[in-house]
Design a protein around this motif. Structure first.
Motif, PDB file in Angstrom:
ATOM      1  N   ASN A 186      81.309 122.814 -35.230  1.00 24.14           N
ATOM      2  CA  ASN A 186      82.499 123.646 -35.365  1.00 24.14           C
ATOM      3  C   ASN A 186      82.311 124.746 -36.399  1.00 24.14           C
ATOM      4  O   ASN A 186      81.427 124.682 -37.259  1.00 24.14           O
ATOM      5  CB  ASN A 186      83.689 122.776 -35.777  1.00 24.14           C
ATOM      6  CG  ASN A 186      83.413 122.020 -37.066  1.00 24.14           C
ATOM      7  OD1 ASN A 186      82.592 121.105 -37.088  1.00 24.14           O
ATOM      8  ND2 ASN A 186      84.073 122.394 -38.149  1.00 24.14           N
ATOM      9  N   HIS A 187      83.166 125.756 -36.316  1.00 28.41           N
ATOM     10  CA  HIS A 187      83.292 126.717 -37.414  1.00 28.41           C
ATOM     11  C   HIS A 187      83.755 125.932 -38.638  1.00 28.41           C
ATOM     12  O   HIS A 187      84.619 125.060 -38.538  1.00 28.41           O
ATOM     13  CB  HIS A 187      84.320 127.792 -37.046  1.00 28.41           C
ATOM     14  CG  HIS A 187      84.435 128.894 -38.052  1.00 28.41           C
ATOM     15  ND1 HIS A 187      85.065 128.722 -39.274  1.00 28.41           N
ATOM     16  CD2 HIS A 187      84.004 130.187 -38.037  1.00 28.41           C
ATOM     17  CE1 HIS A 187      85.023 129.852 -39.948  1.00 28.41           C
ATOM     18  NE2 HIS A 187      84.382 130.760 -39.226  1.00 28.41           N
ATOM     19  N   PRO A 188      83.189 126.193 -39.827  1.00 26.13           N
ATOM     20  CA  PRO A 188      83.500 125.349 -40.990  1.00 26.13           C
ATOM     21  C   PRO A 188      84.968 125.313 -41.380  1.00 26.13           C
ATOM     22  O   PRO A 188      85.391 124.397 -42.092  1.00 26.13           O
ATOM     23  CB  PRO A 188      82.642 125.959 -42.108  1.00 26.13           C
ATOM     24  CG  PRO A 188      82.257 127.317 -41.630  1.00 26.13           C
ATOM     25  CD  PRO A 188      82.201 127.229 -40.144  1.00 26.13           C
ATOM     26  N   GLN A 189      85.774 126.275 -40.924  1.00 28.49           N
ATOM     27  CA  GLN A 189      87.190 126.270 -41.269  1.00 28.49           C
ATOM     28  C   GLN A 189      88.079 125.823 -40.110  1.00 28.49           C
ATOM     29  O   GLN A 189      89.304 125.924 -40.195  1.00 28.49           O
ATOM     30  CB  GLN A 189      87.610 127.656 -41.759  1.00 28.49           C
ATOM     31  CG  GLN A 189      86.994 128.017 -43.112  1.00 28.49           C
ATOM     32  CD  GLN A 189      87.328 129.430 -43.535  1.00 28.49           C
ATOM     33  OE1 GLN A 189      86.521 130.351 -43.425  1.00 28.49           O
ATOM     34  NE2 GLN A 189      88.535 129.612 -44.017  1.00 28.49           N
ATOM     35  N   LEU A 190      87.457 125.319 -39.055  1.00 31.58           N
ATOM     36  CA  LEU A 190      88.207 124.791 -37.921  1.00 31.58           C
ATOM     37  C   LEU A 190      87.793 123.344 -37.683  1.00 31.58           C
ATOM     38  O   LEU A 190      86.644 122.975 -37.913  1.00 31.58           O
ATOM     39  CB  LEU A 190      87.961 125.631 -36.667  1.00 31.58           C
ATOM     40  CG  LEU A 190      88.419 127.091 -36.747  1.00 31.58           C
ATOM     41  CD1 LEU A 190      87.995 127.861 -35.500  1.00 31.58           C
ATOM     42  CD2 LEU A 190      89.932 127.181 -36.934  1.00 31.58           C
ATOM     43  N   SER A 191      88.722 122.538 -37.203  1.00 33.40           N
ATOM     44  CA  SER A 191      88.478 121.101 -37.104  1.00 33.40           C
ATOM     45  C   SER A 191      87.864 120.676 -35.779  1.00 33.40           C
ATOM     46  O   SER A 191      87.426 119.542 -35.644  1.00 33.40           O
ATOM     47  CB  SER A 191      89.800 120.343 -37.304  1.00 33.40           C
ATOM     48  OG  SER A 191      90.737 120.695 -36.295  1.00 33.40           O
ATOM     49  N   PHE A 192      87.823 121.567 -34.785  1.00 34.91           N
ATOM     50  CA  PHE A 192      87.348 121.180 -33.459  1.00 34.91           C
ATOM     51  C   PHE A 192      85.978 121.797 -33.184  1.00 34.91           C
ATOM     52  O   PHE A 192      85.620 122.846 -33.724  1.00 34.91           O
ATOM     53  CB  PHE A 192      88.347 121.604 -32.377  1.00 34.91           C
ATOM     54  CG  PHE A 192      88.768 123.054 -32.465  1.00 34.91           C
ATOM     55  CD1 PHE A 192      88.054 124.052 -31.819  1.00 34.91           C
ATOM     56  CD2 PHE A 192      89.885 123.414 -33.210  1.00 34.91           C
ATOM     57  CE1 PHE A 192      88.436 125.380 -31.903  1.00 34.91           C
ATOM     58  CE2 PHE A 192      90.281 124.743 -33.300  1.00 34.91           C
ATOM     59  CZ  PHE A 192      89.548 125.725 -32.648  1.00 34.91           C
ATOM     60  N   SER A 193      85.207 121.126 -32.331  1.00 35.22           N
ATOM     61  CA  SER A 193      83.870 121.607 -31.995  1.00 35.22           C
ATOM     62  C   SER A 193      83.947 122.928 -31.240  1.00 35.22           C
ATOM     63  O   SER A 193      84.952 123.253 -30.604  1.00 35.22           O
ATOM     64  CB  SER A 193      83.134 120.563 -31.156  1.00 35.22           C
ATOM     65  OG  SER A 193      83.889 120.241 -29.996  1.00 35.22           O
ATOM     66  N   ALA A 194      82.871 123.701 -31.318  1.00 34.80           N
ATOM     67  CA  ALA A 194      82.800 125.003 -30.653  1.00 34.80           C
ATOM     68  C   ALA A 194      82.069 124.870 -29.320  1.00 34.80           C
ATOM     69  O   ALA A 194      81.257 123.967 -29.122  1.00 34.80           O
ATOM     70  CB  ALA A 194      82.077 126.008 -31.545  1.00 34.80           C
ATOM     71  N   MET A 195      82.356 125.780 -28.397  1.00 33.86           N
ATOM     72  CA  MET A 195      81.642 125.789 -27.122  1.00 33.86           C
ATOM     73  C   MET A 195      80.230 126.331 -27.334  1.00 33.86           C
ATOM     74  O   MET A 195      80.012 127.278 -28.097  1.00 33.86           O
ATOM     75  CB  MET A 195      82.394 126.625 -26.091  1.00 33.86           C
ATOM     76  CG  MET A 195      83.728 126.014 -25.684  1.00 33.86           C
ATOM     77  SD  MET A 195      84.636 126.979 -24.439  1.00 33.86           S
ATOM     78  CE  MET A 195      83.650 126.656 -22.974  1.00 33.86           C
ATOM     79  N   TYR A 196      79.279 125.698 -26.649  1.00 34.05           N
ATOM     80  CA  TYR A 196      77.872 126.083 -26.763  1.00 34.05           C
ATOM     81  C   TYR A 196      77.430 126.756 -25.467  1.00 34.05           C
ATOM     82  O   TYR A 196      77.538 126.175 -24.381  1.00 34.05           O
ATOM     83  CB  TYR A 196      77.008 124.851 -27.034  1.00 34.05           C
ATOM     84  CG  TYR A 196      75.522 125.105 -26.911  1.00 34.05           C
ATOM     85  CD1 TYR A 196      74.877 125.999 -27.757  1.00 34.05           C
ATOM     86  CD2 TYR A 196      74.772 124.442 -25.937  1.00 34.05           C
ATOM     87  CE1 TYR A 196      73.514 126.232 -27.640  1.00 34.05           C
ATOM     88  CE2 TYR A 196      73.407 124.666 -25.817  1.00 34.05           C
ATOM     89  CZ  TYR A 196      72.785 125.561 -26.668  1.00 34.05           C
ATOM     90  OH  TYR A 196      71.441 125.792 -26.549  1.00 34.05           O
ATOM     91  N   PHE A 197      76.935 127.987 -25.594  1.00 31.38           N
ATOM     92  CA  PHE A 197      76.473 128.765 -24.446  1.00 31.38           C
ATOM     93  C   PHE A 197      74.946 128.759 -24.455  1.00 31.38           C
ATOM     94  O   PHE A 197      74.316 129.213 -25.417  1.00 31.38           O
ATOM     95  CB  PHE A 197      77.015 130.195 -24.524  1.00 31.38           C
ATOM     96  CG  PHE A 197      78.520 130.266 -24.451  1.00 31.38           C
ATOM     97  CD1 PHE A 197      79.154 130.526 -23.249  1.00 31.38           C
ATOM     98  CD2 PHE A 197      79.299 130.052 -25.581  1.00 31.38           C
ATOM     99  CE1 PHE A 197      80.541 130.587 -23.169  1.00 31.38           C
ATOM    100  CE2 PHE A 197      80.687 130.108 -25.514  1.00 31.38           C
ATOM    101  CZ  PHE A 197      81.309 130.367 -24.302  1.00 31.38           C
ATOM    102  N   ASP A 198      74.352 128.238 -23.367  1.00 32.01           N
ATOM    103  CA  ASP A 198      72.912 127.990 -23.366  1.00 32.01           C
ATOM    104  C   ASP A 198      72.110 128.968 -22.514  1.00 32.01           C
ATOM    105  O   ASP A 198      70.912 128.765 -22.314  1.00 32.01           O
ATOM    106  CB  ASP A 198      72.626 126.559 -22.904  1.00 32.01           C
ATOM    107  CG  ASP A 198      73.128 126.280 -21.484  1.00 32.01           C
ATOM    108  OD1 ASP A 198      73.589 127.237 -20.810  1.00 32.01           O
ATOM    109  OD2 ASP A 198      73.070 125.117 -21.053  1.00 32.01           O
ATOM    110  N   MET A 199      72.758 130.028 -21.980  1.00 31.52           N
ATOM    111  CA  MET A 199      72.115 131.035 -21.120  1.00 31.52           C
ATOM    112  C   MET A 199      71.656 130.443 -19.788  1.00 31.52           C
ATOM    113  O   MET A 199      70.963 131.098 -19.025  1.00 31.52           O
ATOM    114  CB  MET A 199      70.911 131.696 -21.817  1.00 31.52           C
ATOM    115  CG  MET A 199      71.239 132.421 -23.094  1.00 31.52           C
ATOM    116  SD  MET A 199      69.866 133.424 -23.734  1.00 31.52           S
ATOM    117  CE  MET A 199      68.638 132.168 -24.053  1.00 31.52           C
TER     118      MET A 199
END
Length: 556
Positions: free
Chosen positions: A54-67
């Motif tokens: 996650n972004h360090p100031q957000l509590s939820f995981s971020a989406m991962y784009f793998d191309m």
């Protein structure tokens, strides 16, 4: 005499209004619009996508784009005549230097006096953005303009992008801070409906972004984007006006693998849900505090030698780099052994002790101490912290939340072979362990040097505590002859704030001890002049002077 007046004009940032459309782009939401309570096009909450730190100031995981498989996310912008000024924002963490961050195209690409296309991309580490109209009277505007730029970004770093246009004819670009502000003669609105794509071009999805993305939004204003903290506030899960349906399938961006995962909760108890093994040889375990991020209660440790457990691992798990991480909750007046790793013969390899004001760490080979550190730091009582013992070449590390303490070592492979054991608490007769709760202990196969919190949260959240069958919490009472008590202190008793289990008048010390035995959770008691007070915990740090009082603890 004249008066000279100096007038200072101080430019103040404009308060940012809430987004018109907000896509958190995380493991809790995917492309769901939490403002308008509407799912996106792809992936929807019933689809599968990869998420990561996650972004360090957000509590939820971020989406991962793998191309590759997970190369973009599409949302639909409906017909909206209220949009005149427009601002797109998104936070990204790039692993490669090229790819589209977002791309908007309206459905109508005819000869109309509207903005019909906007995008921001990175190209060899530089930010390129474009705003265009399909009108024959206007040419596309591409940033950087003239001598401005280049706008270079760093990899493996969270960055905020904002690209906005006002109906009055000003286009701005923020890369964390303002980098472009350009005035032009075209007074166009954004044409809707259209499609907004994160992670790739709508025209050529091969030019895809590689990295993490979160907190995408569309605003119907063109100012206020100089306050990154305010933008993040709107993205915070606690401020979502609508809760999205939980995505049913998500993969985790894997950079490490797990040797062992013990949920340490009141469902799996001491089972290893990674290897699907359970351990029914522990003493009676007690339910403890609930960590706010996880289901099920953690395990409680009351400080007595009865309150300890032993987990089996392979000594080869410790031969290279590793990370042993857990969530722990220290109660007031806690002190004592937290974790130790034992060899197959029972010798101590590593130990971590709570001193009340910090931690004491020591490691051993078969013959001598090979690493030692007294770590004095503020450890919060009555709150959950993330605690870890980590190893990389020639040094051991202790992590306490965001603080890392490096400890040079000469331990080599610790001289281990066969099985090894992780002991939590302190099983030595008459000894004292920490007081509090523990939840989820994971042994990783390498050093976790980044994204520690989000990686732990992912594995602990996804652990299936109920997947291991026939788990037994052995709570059979010991025979009276096997229950023994040890005098810990004379003329001392626990502080008055220490919770009493019972209090009564008993004619003798043995009668008081026998009464403690009849209480399943009795771990210590005081006795003085027929007054018998029992407690369900043991403490050495929380004692005060009390003439004549004798303080006994359970010793098995």
């Amino acid at each position: 005499m004249g008066i000279i007046v100096f007038i200072f004009l101080i430019e103040q940032s404009v308060a940012l209004v809430s987004p018109k459309y907000l896509y958190p782009l995380g493991g809790d939401s995917f492309t769901y619009d939490v403002i308008n309570n509407q799912d996106g096009i792809n992936p929807q909450s019933t689809d599968c996508f990869t998420v990561g730190p996650n972004h360090p100031q957000l509590s939820f995981s971020a989406m991962y784009f793998d191309m590759n498989v997970n190369k973009y996310a599409d949302v639909r912008i409906p017909s909206d005549t209220s949009i005149s000024d427009i601002g797109f924002t998104v936070f990204f963490n790039a692993l490669d230097p090229s790819g589209y961050l977002f791309h908007y195209r309206s459905d109508n690409q005819g000869n109309i006096n509207f903005i019909t296309e906007m995008y921001v991309k990175i190209d060899n580490g530089q930010v390129i953005s474009k705003i265009d109209s399909s009108s024959y009277s206007a040419s596309p505007l591409v940033f950087p303009v003239g001598a401005n730029g280049p706008h270079t970004i760093s990899l493996n770093t969270w960055i905020m992008i904002s690209f906005s246009n006002s109906y009055s004819g000003t286009t701005t670009l923020y890369v964390n801070t303002l980098v472009e502000d350009y005035t032009h003669p075209f007074n166009f609105r954004l044409k809707t409906p259209g499609t907004l794509r994160f992670g790739a071009s709508l025209l050529s999805p091969t030019n895809a972004f590689h990295g993490f993305m979160t907190c995408g939004a569309l605003y119907n204003v063109a100012s206020g984007f100089d306050n990154v903290a305010e933008i993040l506030q709107y993205c915070s899960e606690t401020n979502w006006p609508n809760l999205p349906p939980k995505p049913t399938c998500q993969n985790w961006y894997v950079t490490v693998s797990v040797h062992h995962l013990f949920p340490l909760d009141d469902v799996a108890w001491t089972s290893d849900v990674h290897l699907m093994l359970h351990n029914n040889n522990n003493k009676c375990l007690r339910s403890g505090k609930t960590h706010p991020s996880f289901d099920h209660r953690g395990l409680r440790f009351d400080g007595s030698s009865y309150s300890s457990l032993k987990l089996t691992i392979n000594s080869s798990d410790l031969s290279g780099d590793f990370s042993l991480m857990t969530y722990i909750y220290f109660q007031n007046f806690s002190s004592g052994k937290i974790i130790q790793i034992l060899s197959s013969s029972g010798n101590t390899v590593l130990e971590l002790i709570h001193t009340g004001t910090g931690v004491y760490f020591e490691a051993f080979t078969t013959s001598s101490s090979c690493a030692l550190s007294h770590i004095t730091t503020n450890i919060n009582f009555n709150s959950w912290i993330l605690l870890g013992i980590l190893r990389e070449t020639n040094q051991l590390l202790v992590s306490i939340d965001d603080s890392i303490f490096h400890i040079p070592d000469t331990c080599g492979s610790f001289g281990l072979s066969g099985n090894a054991y992780i002991e939590i608490g302190n099983s030595e007769r008459g000894s004292i362990g920490f007081r509090g709760s523990m939840r989820c202990l994971v042994l990783f196969n390498e050093l976790l040097d980044t994204n520690v919190g989000s990686t732990m949260k992912h594995y602990c959240t996804s652990a299936q505590s109920d997947a291991v069958a026939n788990v037994i919490n052995n709570c059979a009472l010991q025979p009276l002859c096997e229950r023994k008590y040890l005098l810990l202190r004379h003329n001392m008793k626990p502080v008055n704030a220490f919770q009493q289990l019972s209090s009564g008048i008993f004619r003798s010390l043995p009668a008081c001890a026998a009464h403690c035995f009849t209480l399943a959770d009795c771990r210590s008691f005081t006795y003085n002049n027929s007054q018998c007070v029992t407690y369900d915990e043991v403490t050495a740090a929380g004692l005060i002077n009390s003439p004549g009082v004798r303080y006994y603890i359970l010793a098995i």
